[in-house]
Scaffold this motif. Structure first.
Motif, PDB file in Angstrom:
ATOM      1  N   VAL A 171      27.255 -17.066  21.104  1.00  0.00           N
ATOM      2  CA  VAL A 171      27.425 -18.376  22.509  1.00  0.00           C
ATOM      3  C   VAL A 171      25.931 -19.374  22.223  1.00  0.00           C
ATOM      4  O   VAL A 171      26.115 -20.207  22.460  1.00  0.00           O
ATOM      5  CB  VAL A 171      26.964 -16.686  24.304  1.00  0.00           C
ATOM      6  CG1 VAL A 171      26.411 -17.239  24.437  1.00  0.00           C
ATOM      7  CG2 VAL A 171      27.801 -16.477  23.611  1.00  0.00           C
ATOM      8  N   LEU A 172      24.691 -18.007  21.574  1.00  0.00           N
ATOM      9  CA  LEU A 172      23.815 -19.661  20.887  1.00  0.00           C
ATOM     10  C   LEU A 172      24.238 -20.085  19.838  1.00  0.00           C
ATOM     11  O   LEU A 172      23.372 -21.617  20.304  1.00  0.00           O
ATOM     12  CB  LEU A 172      22.443 -18.313  20.362  1.00  0.00           C
ATOM     13  CG  LEU A 172      22.262 -17.240  22.198  1.00  0.00           C
ATOM     14  CD1 LEU A 172      20.867 -16.146  21.096  1.00  0.00           C
ATOM     15  CD2 LEU A 172      21.449 -18.168  22.588  1.00  0.00           C
ATOM     16  N   CYS A 173      24.567 -19.900  18.580  1.00  0.00           N
ATOM     17  CA  CYS A 173      25.370 -20.742  18.070  1.00  0.00           C
ATOM     18  C   CYS A 173      26.144 -22.145  18.607  1.00  0.00           C
ATOM     19  O   CYS A 173      25.479 -22.998  18.370  1.00  0.00           O
ATOM     20  CB  CYS A 173      25.830 -20.566  16.987  1.00  0.00           C
ATOM     21  SG  CYS A 173      26.676 -21.547  15.431  1.00  0.00           S
ATOM     22  N   ASN A 174      26.782 -21.577  19.304  1.00  0.00           N
ATOM     23  CA  ASN A 174      27.460 -22.880  20.346  1.00  0.00           C
ATOM     24  C   ASN A 174      26.602 -23.511  21.173  1.00  0.00           C
ATOM     25  O   ASN A 174      27.038 -25.230  21.576  1.00  0.00           O
ATOM     26  CB  ASN A 174      29.024 -22.684  20.308  1.00  0.00           C
ATOM     27  CG  ASN A 174      29.902 -23.932  19.823  1.00  0.00           C
ATOM     28  OD1 ASN A 174      30.065 -24.121  18.982  1.00  0.00           O
ATOM     29  ND2 ASN A 174      30.643 -23.917  21.270  1.00  0.00           N
ATOM     30  N   TRP A 175      25.993 -22.774  21.537  1.00  0.00           N
ATOM     31  CA  TRP A 175      24.702 -23.721  22.374  1.00  0.00           C
ATOM     32  C   TRP A 175      24.033 -24.696  22.127  1.00  0.00           C
ATOM     33  O   TRP A 175      23.996 -25.979  22.123  1.00  0.00           O
ATOM     34  CB  TRP A 175      24.359 -23.032  23.569  1.00  0.00           C
ATOM     35  CG  TRP A 175      22.950 -23.211  24.035  1.00  0.00           C
ATOM     36  CD1 TRP A 175      23.229 -24.452  24.926  1.00  0.00           C
ATOM     37  CD2 TRP A 175      22.002 -22.786  24.711  1.00  0.00           C
ATOM     38  NE1 TRP A 175      22.198 -24.439  26.078  1.00  0.00           N
ATOM     39  CE2 TRP A 175      21.363 -23.409  25.803  1.00  0.00           C
ATOM     40  CE3 TRP A 175      21.224 -21.225  24.581  1.00  0.00           C
ATOM     41  CZ2 TRP A 175      20.280 -23.448  27.029  1.00  0.00           C
ATOM     42  CZ3 TRP A 175      20.375 -21.265  24.895  1.00  0.00           C
ATOM     43  CH2 TRP A 175      19.873 -21.787  26.543  1.00  0.00           C
ATOM     44  N   MET A 176      23.807 -24.262  20.300  1.00  0.00           N
ATOM     45  CA  MET A 176      22.274 -25.220  19.736  1.00  0.00           C
ATOM     46  C   MET A 176      24.353 -26.291  19.235  1.00  0.00           C
ATOM     47  O   MET A 176      23.301 -27.462  19.306  1.00  0.00           O
ATOM     48  CB  MET A 176      22.475 -24.491  18.348  1.00  0.00           C
ATOM     49  CG  MET A 176      20.777 -23.905  18.850  1.00  0.00           C
ATOM     50  SD  MET A 176      19.377 -24.103  19.832  1.00  0.00           S
ATOM     51  CE  MET A 176      19.908 -23.604  21.597  1.00  0.00           C
ATOM     52  N   VAL A 177      24.656 -26.035  18.724  1.00  0.00           N
ATOM     53  CA  VAL A 177      25.618 -27.371  18.361  1.00  0.00           C
ATOM     54  C   VAL A 177      25.999 -27.963  19.050  1.00  0.00           C
ATOM     55  O   VAL A 177      25.796 -29.245  18.823  1.00  0.00           O
ATOM     56  CB  VAL A 177      26.967 -26.465  17.724  1.00  0.00           C
ATOM     57  CG1 VAL A 177      27.907 -27.633  16.898  1.00  0.00           C
ATOM     58  CG2 VAL A 177      26.582 -25.620  15.695  1.00  0.00           C
TER      59      VAL A 177
END
Length: 120
Positions: free
Chosen positions: A9-15
């Motif tokens: 979740v946090l990864c794709n939020w950043m991307v």
């Protein structure tokens, strides 16, 4: 699985934030900086991205990793994909829609009428 889901979740939020930031900038340097910071955070904090894992895990198998393809799919790829979907859709997509979705002009559902032809 929950940890990997949250990291997804946090990864794709950043991307997604990097992509949106780059789309909002008007200059090339602004686009680079807007993309660089969130994606650097995603790498530095070891978040899980499903596409990156599609390269890393098979590479690990080739190099002799002690896991199977099913271990990878069940215990990593599925929670990562679900986390990536939630992060991109909920944290970026829905937030942008909630804040900017109604700023466009309302469109009519009726078909546009063609201009009248001049009489000959």
């Amino acid at each position: 699985m929950l940890t990997i889901f949250i990291r997804g979740v946090l990864c794709n939020w950043m991307v997604s934030t990097g992509v949106v930031g780059a789309m909002m900038s008007n200059s090339v340097s602004g686009k680079v900086i807007a993309m660089w910071m969130p994606i650097m955070l995603f790498f530095a904090m070891a978040f899980e991205h499903s596409v990156v894992n599609m390269f890393l895990f098979p590479s690990g198998l080739i190099m002799g990793g002690d896991f199977s393809v099913m271990d990878y799919l069940i215990w990593n790829e599925i929670p990562t994909v679900l986390g990536n979907l939630v992060g991109g859709l909920a944290f970026t997509g829905l937030m942008l829609y909630a804040t900017h979705g109604r700023t466009a002009e309302a469109r009519s559902l009726a078909p546009a009428t063609a201009p009248a032809m001049p009489a000959e």
